[in-house]
Scaffold this motif. Structure first.
Motif, PDB file in Angstrom:
ATOM      1  N   SER A 123       1.148  -0.886  -0.163  1.00  0.00           N
ATOM      2  CA  SER A 123       0.197  -0.055   0.073  1.00  0.00           C
ATOM      3  C   SER A 123       1.089   1.070  -0.165  1.00  0.00           C
ATOM      4  O   SER A 123       2.197   1.187   0.209  1.00  0.00           O
ATOM      5  N   THR A 124       0.261   2.001  -0.316  1.00  0.00           N
ATOM      6  CA  THR A 124       0.899   3.379  -0.532  1.00  0.00           C
ATOM      7  C   THR A 124       1.602   3.721   0.744  1.00  0.00           C
ATOM      8  O   THR A 124       0.740   4.388   2.289  1.00  0.00           O
ATOM      9  N   LYS A 126       2.659   7.594   3.097  1.00  0.00           N
ATOM     10  CA  LYS A 126       2.435   9.077   2.848  1.00  0.00           C
ATOM     11  C   LYS A 126       2.998   9.700   4.653  1.00  0.00           C
ATOM     12  O   LYS A 126       1.820   8.995   5.601  1.00  0.00           O
TER      13      LYS A 126
END
Length: 147
Positions: A123-124, A126
């Motif tokens: 998953s990303t 951030k």
């Protein structure tokens, strides 16, 4: 509360077993599919009437997708690494997707023969984000048996 006749299983109660070991912390299993070719065969009867038949053809391999929380599961990570690096003698494993009733009793199983990881997506990440990290793993298998 066990299932009564006509009750459907709920989608939130499931598990994944790989070579008899339950995989922990699954969020989702999706896209389980397997295909078989269809052969169309035309022939004439002795009276000259045209007859069209559909016959089962060659089975194709199948795939499914598993989403799980990114954890330090050594056995799952090892299985992914064996698959990705091409160590197929140890990467091909038998797996089962298990559907359970309200009391966590297995009710239905999808057995995946010679399953291995063909793709992984993380998953990303951030800065400042407050969400759990996940791995999306595509599993390829050679045969599906429903029990």
């Amino acid at each position: 509360m066990s299932l009564q006749p006509g009750d459907a299983l709920t989608s939130h109660n499931f598990g994944l077993q790989i070579d008899g070991v339950m995989v922990e912390y699954l969020a989702e299993v999706s896209g389980m599919s397997i295909e078989q070719d269809v052969i169309t065969y035309q022939q004439n009867t002795p009276s000259g009437q045209n007859v069209v038949k559909n016959l089962p053809g060659v089975k194709k391999n199948g795939t499914c997708t598993v989403v799980r929380g990114m954890t330090q599961s050594a056995s799952f990570t090892q299985w992914i690494n064996e698959s990705i690096t091409g160590q197929m003698t140890t990467a091909r494993k038998n797996a089962s997707i298990i559907m359970m009733d309200f009391q966590n009793n297995p009710v239905k199983r999808y057995h995946l023969r010679n399953a291995w990881c063909s793709k992984i997506d993380a998953s990303t990440v951030k800065a400042g984000e407050a969400s759990a990290l996940t791995e999306t793993v595509t599993i390829t298998f050679e045969e599906l048996v429903i029990e």
